[in-house]
Design a protein around this motif. Structure first.
Motif, PDB file in Angstrom:
ATOM      1  N   GLU A 211       0.694  -1.306  -0.008  1.00 38.14           N
ATOM      2  CA  GLU A 211       0.004   0.176  -0.062  1.00 38.14           C
ATOM      3  C   GLU A 211       0.754   1.235   0.152  1.00 38.14           C
ATOM      4  OE1 GLU A 211      -3.792   2.004   2.365  1.00 38.14           O
ATOM      5  OE2 GLU A 211      -3.457  -0.023   2.210  1.00 38.14           O
ATOM      6  N   GLU A 212       1.982   1.257   0.801  1.00 44.10           N
ATOM      7  CA  GLU A 212       2.813   2.588   0.834  1.00 44.10           C
ATOM      8  C   GLU A 212       3.295   2.729  -0.383  1.00 44.10           C
ATOM      9  OE1 GLU A 212       2.791   5.214   2.933  1.00 44.10           O
ATOM     10  OE2 GLU A 212       1.523   4.071   4.828  1.00 44.10           O
TER      11      GLU A 212
ATOM     12  N   PRO B 147       0.131  15.303   6.169  1.00 46.76           N
ATOM     13  CA  PRO B 147       0.693  13.882   6.064  1.00 46.76           C
ATOM     14  C   PRO B 147       1.717  13.532   4.975  1.00 46.76           C
ATOM     15  CG  PRO B 147      -1.719  13.770   5.544  1.00 46.76           C
ATOM     16  CD  PRO B 147      -1.291  15.163   6.011  1.00 46.76           C
ATOM     17  N   HIS B 148       2.502  12.756   5.243  1.00 49.50           N
ATOM     18  CA  HIS B 148       3.466  12.081   4.090  1.00 49.50           C
ATOM     19  C   HIS B 148       2.684  11.597   3.222  1.00 49.50           C
ATOM     20  CE1 HIS B 148       5.812   8.974   2.209  1.00 49.50           C
ATOM     21  NE2 HIS B 148       6.767   9.826   2.632  1.00 49.50           N
ATOM     22  N   ASP B 149       1.642  10.833   3.404  1.00 53.41           N
ATOM     23  CA  ASP B 149       0.825  10.353   2.186  1.00 53.41           C
ATOM     24  C   ASP B 149      -0.377  11.300   1.834  1.00 53.41           C
ATOM     25  OD1 ASP B 149       2.305   7.905   2.804  1.00 53.41           O
ATOM     26  OD2 ASP B 149       0.520   6.678   3.595  1.00 53.41           O
ATOM     27  N   LEU B 150       0.176  12.437   1.737  1.00 51.28           N
ATOM     28  CA  LEU B 150      -0.818  13.541   1.134  1.00 51.28           C
ATOM     29  C   LEU B 150      -1.446  13.579  -0.376  1.00 51.28           C
ATOM     30  CD1 LEU B 150      -1.983  16.749   1.598  1.00 51.28           C
ATOM     31  CD2 LEU B 150       0.244  17.376   0.938  1.00 51.28           C
TER      32      LEU B 150
ATOM     33  N   LYS C 179      -1.740  10.946  -2.081  1.00 50.35           N
ATOM     34  CA  LYS C 179      -2.174   9.551  -2.237  1.00 50.35           C
ATOM     35  C   LYS C 179      -3.166   9.539  -3.471  1.00 50.35           C
ATOM     36  CE  LYS C 179      -3.282   5.943   1.059  1.00 50.35           C
ATOM     37  NZ  LYS C 179      -3.827   5.587   2.291  1.00 50.35           N
TER      38      LYS C 179
ATOM     39  N   ASN D  38     -10.993   1.029   2.932  1.00 44.37           N
ATOM     40  CA  ASN D  38      -9.897   1.432   3.008  1.00 44.37           C
ATOM     41  C   ASN D  38     -10.050   2.981   2.472  1.00 44.37           C
ATOM     42  OD1 ASN D  38      -7.169   2.354   2.874  1.00 44.37           O
ATOM     43  ND2 ASN D  38      -6.543   0.623   1.769  1.00 44.37           N
ATOM     44  N   PRO D  39     -10.403   4.024   3.209  1.00 39.69           N
ATOM     45  CA  PRO D  39     -10.281   5.290   2.386  1.00 39.69           C
ATOM     46  C   PRO D  39      -9.153   5.846   2.030  1.00 39.69           C
ATOM     47  CG  PRO D  39     -11.307   5.154   4.581  1.00 39.69           C
ATOM     48  CD  PRO D  39     -10.564   3.951   4.349  1.00 39.69           C
ATOM     49  N   VAL D  40      -9.436   6.688   1.091  1.00 38.47           N
ATOM     50  CA  VAL D  40      -8.014   7.432   0.421  1.00 38.47           C
ATOM     51  C   VAL D  40      -7.860   8.716   1.120  1.00 38.47           C
ATOM     52  CG1 VAL D  40      -7.037   8.227  -1.552  1.00 38.47           C
ATOM     53  CG2 VAL D  40      -8.616   6.414  -1.701  1.00 38.47           C
ATOM     54  N   LEU D  41      -6.575   8.946   1.798  1.00 39.95           N
ATOM     55  CA  LEU D  41      -6.539  10.151   2.601  1.00 39.95           C
ATOM     56  C   LEU D  41      -6.884  11.553   1.911  1.00 39.95           C
ATOM     57  CD1 LEU D  41      -5.603  10.930   5.318  1.00 39.95           C
ATOM     58  CD2 LEU D  41      -3.095  10.750   4.766  1.00 39.95           C
TER      59      LEU D  41
ATOM     60  N   TYR E  77      -5.417  10.247   9.270  1.00 38.96           N
ATOM     61  CA  TYR E  77      -4.335  10.981   9.587  1.00 38.96           C
ATOM     62  C   TYR E  77      -4.028  12.204   8.759  1.00 38.96           C
ATOM     63  CZ  TYR E  77       0.560  11.336  11.664  1.00 38.96           C
ATOM     64  OH  TYR E  77       1.426  11.954  12.285  1.00 38.96           O
ATOM     65  N   LEU E  78      -5.197  12.965   9.094  1.00 39.83           N
ATOM     66  CA  LEU E  78      -5.411  14.252   8.194  1.00 39.83           C
ATOM     67  C   LEU E  78      -4.135  15.498   8.650  1.00 39.83           C
ATOM     68  CD1 LEU E  78      -9.294  14.009   8.267  1.00 39.83           C
ATOM     69  CD2 LEU E  78      -7.811  13.890   6.250  1.00 39.83           C
TER      70      LEU E  78
ATOM     71  N   ARG F  14     -11.636   0.412   9.998  1.00 41.48           N
ATOM     72  CA  ARG F  14     -11.205   0.253   8.619  1.00 41.48           C
ATOM     73  C   ARG F  14      -9.865  -0.377   8.372  1.00 41.48           C
ATOM     74  NH1 ARG F  14      -7.394   5.335   6.951  1.00 41.48           N
ATOM     75  NH2 ARG F  14      -6.752   3.833   5.658  1.00 41.48           N
TER      76      ARG F  14
ATOM     77  N   GLY G 212      -6.174  -0.692   5.570  1.00 46.27           N
ATOM     78  CA  GLY G 212      -5.250   0.004   5.031  1.00 46.27           C
ATOM     79  C   GLY G 212      -4.132   0.842   5.939  1.00 46.27           C
ATOM     80  N   PHE G 213      -3.545   1.851   5.153  1.00 43.70           N
ATOM     81  CA  PHE G 213      -2.423   2.459   5.931  1.00 43.70           C
ATOM     82  C   PHE G 213      -2.532   3.948   5.650  1.00 43.70           C
ATOM     83  CE2 PHE G 213      -0.752  -1.706   5.706  1.00 43.70           C
ATOM     84  CZ  PHE G 213       0.002  -1.816   6.620  1.00 43.70           C
ATOM     85  N   ASP G 214      -2.203   4.927   6.660  1.00 40.78           N
ATOM     86  CA  ASP G 214      -2.198   6.358   6.490  1.00 40.78           C
ATOM     87  C   ASP G 214      -0.725   6.601   7.223  1.00 40.78           C
ATOM     88  OD1 ASP G 214      -4.653   6.733   5.554  1.00 40.78           O
ATOM     89  OD2 ASP G 214      -5.496   7.652   7.340  1.00 40.78           O
ATOM     90  N   ASP G 215       0.094   6.881   6.483  1.00 42.68           N
ATOM     91  CA  ASP G 215       1.597   7.293   6.796  1.00 42.68           C
ATOM     92  C   ASP G 215       2.178   6.185   7.972  1.00 42.68           C
ATOM     93  OD1 ASP G 215       1.470   9.734   5.498  1.00 42.68           O
ATOM     94  OD2 ASP G 215       2.031  10.867   7.236  1.00 42.68           O
TER      95      ASP G 215
END
Lengths: 273, 282
Positions: free
Chosen positions: A21-22, A268-271, A273, B11-14, B50-51, B208, B210-213
């Protein structure tokens, strides 16, 4: 000693999902790994192949003339087992060009130079292949600061960054990595005869026990010593953690505006995405 | 009564609210096909977790036109989703809403916003202050969000308010990988087992994946029943939709067989609580 055992089936599943995912949320399909012949990069290669498929894992082998010959053999073994694309780039000429003109270099400086040359090449190969550089640092070396800042620490992800070296051995056994790579003495292989445990002053099981008590359980040095660990060793381990904190943070900014990197510009880092 | 409930372990998209609305509509469509009458999404399902500074940028009022396509679908199925709420008071909240028959029936604002270690919710959002149970076609429902579930005091309030079903949208990151299941998943299962046994209610827990950061959410959604069963367990790490039948008659049976609810005297609780607080506050 401390019980550091984990459910390795669950750990593997979790890290494979993390990588898949990452990598994709960073908008990549492929990764580049600096395959040293040691256990950490071998494990990251195994996990990455499981997550992304062998065609998306590019192993780069970067030997130096003084590297242990078995390092290259073991790296070749890993890329053969995993059937990944690979490239061998001998960095001896690049490194020696500078080392020969700098006669006062001690082995620490040489080691750091080799690490940062490897980093430069990995990031170039990543750019050339539209790939992300995978980090191969483990929690023991990250916390002890036993690593080259902007050298082997430089990467896009740390998939095994929360596993102590003791746990790296166990996960590697669980994933059936080749036995000779699991059983050899861990080494940064930056000069002949170098070993982690020789440099760090004790076995990984002792070091990891102390780290885990101090970091995860927030025991004080006095409490750890009372449990029977050698006083000098405990103090050395904790001193290493404290004095290398700069490697694990962003550099301080001379802040004067309302929104500043690292302080109040907090996306966030994953801004993207 | 019996009705089918769908757990939407997504798994929402951030930060991508439009993409997430599409995910919602797809899962809602699938749930309708399975003849579910209620679908529950995780905490912050419209926005991701992780907003940080994004929180104010993705905030929406509960009555926003943005939700129209989802409101329309709620004529066919009741929907619970999570979002960052832009309040009329110019604060933003970590909220969940219960949508039915074309409009939001209830908006709940998370009360306990974890702010320690890896959590920094209260750095970016304001906390709610109201627990209530409201009437739905399935009985009285109360909402709690994630960390709220670890405060037995709030679950007691849902009981006091008469909730038959407590719905708990969550975003719990995994930690503790030494056992067969993660430590956090065991904690949730133990808590729900105790609540449903002692309060004789249903708890619908939707987490949920998935991964946020690098924060990895484990899923593990399920419905806890008054008789201690686990329905619709969604497994870990993978997006999925699981549907199962809730039979509210189980509440009646449990409360007759093990009549803790009949014994409970909320006046004694309230009087003692009031006295203790008065003594505490001098």
């Amino acid at each position: 000693m401390v019980n550091l055992s984990l459910n390795y089936s669950l750990v593997k599943k979790f890290i494979v999902h993390f990588i898949r995912e990452e990598v994709r949320s960073n908008k990549f399909e492929k990764v580049v790994i600096g395959l040293s012949g040691g256990l950490d990069s071998a494990l990251v290669a195994f996990l990455s192949v499981e997550a992304l498929g062998n065609e998306n894992v590019i192993n780069i082998l970067l030997p130096y003339k003084l590297s242990a010959p078995e390092s290259l053999e073991h790296a070749m073994l890993i890329k053969d087992i995993l059937k990944t694309p690979y490239e061998i780039i001998d960095i001896s000429d690049i490194a020696d060009e500078y080392i020969e003109r700098t006669p006062d270099m001690d082995r620490i400086r040489v080691g750091n130079l080799l690490s940062r040359i490897r980093m430069s090449i990995l990031f170039d190969k990543a750019r050339a292949n539209d790939a992300l550089v995978m980090g191969t640092s483990n929690k023991s070396e990250i916390m002890l600061g036993y690593t080259t800042w902007y050298g082997d620490m430089a990467s896009g992800l740390y998939p095994i960054g929360d596993l102590y070296k003791t746990q790296i051995f166990e996960l590697s056994k669980f994933m059936e990595l080749p036995e000779p790579i699991i059983s050899k003495a861990p080494s940064a292989d930056l000069w002949p005869g170098q070993t982690d445990e020789g440099e760090l002053g004790d076995t990984y099981i002792s070091l990891d026990s102390i780290l885990s008590l101090y970091i995860d359980e927030r025991k004080t040095p006095e409490e750890i010593i009372k449990m029977g660990f050698d006083e000098t060793l405990v103090q050395n381990v904790i001193r290493r953690v404290i004095t290398t904190q700069f490697k694990r943070t962003l550099p301080p900014v001379a802040k004067f505006s309302m929104r500043t990197l690292g302080m109040d510009f907090l996306y966030p880092h994953d801004l993207n995405k | 009564m019996q009705f089918k409930t769908a757990l939407a372990q997504i798994n929402p998209v951030l930060g991508e609210v439009k993409k997430n609305r599409e995910i919602h509509l797809k899962f809602i469509e699938d749930a309708i096909k399975e003849k579910a009458e209620l679908i529950v999404f995780p905490e912050l399902s419209i926005t991701g977790y992780y907003l940080r500074d994004l929180a104010m940028e993705v905030a929406l009022p509960s009555f926003s036109n943005f939700f129209e396509p989802i409101f329309r679908k709620s004529k066919e199925i009741d929907i619970v989703l999570g979002f960052v709420e832009k309040g009329r008071d110019s604060n933003i909240y970590n909220s969940a809403m219960y949508i039915s028959d074309g409009s939001p029936k209830m908006v709940y604002r998370k009360i306990y916003l974890p702010t320690h270690g890896m959590f920094e919710e209260q750095r970016f959002m304001a906390r709610g202050d109201r627990v209530e149970a409201f009437d739905t076609k399935f009985g009285k429902v109360a909402l709690l969000i994630c960390r709220d579930l670890f405060h037995p005091s709030l679950v007691l309030l849902t009981f006091a308010a008469g909730a038959d079903i407590v719905i708990v949208p969550s975003n719990m990151p995994i930690r503790g990988l030494d056992g067969e299941k993660s430590a956090i998943e065991r904690t949730v299962e133990n808590a729900v087992a105790i609540y449903t046994n002692f309060f004789g209610n249903f708890v619908i827990y939707v987490n949920r994946v998935g991964f946020d950061d690098g924060l990895g959410f484990f899923g593990g959604s399920f419905i806890g029943t008054p008789t201690g069963n686990k329905l619709g367990y969604a497994g870990t790490f993978e997006e999925c939709l699981t549907s199962s039948i809730i039979d509210t008659e189980e509440i009646f049976k449990k409360r007759q067989l093990f009549p803790l609810a009949r014994e409970e005297d909320l006046n004694i609780v309230a009087n003692n609580f009031k006295r203790i607080m008065e003594e505490k506050n001098g």
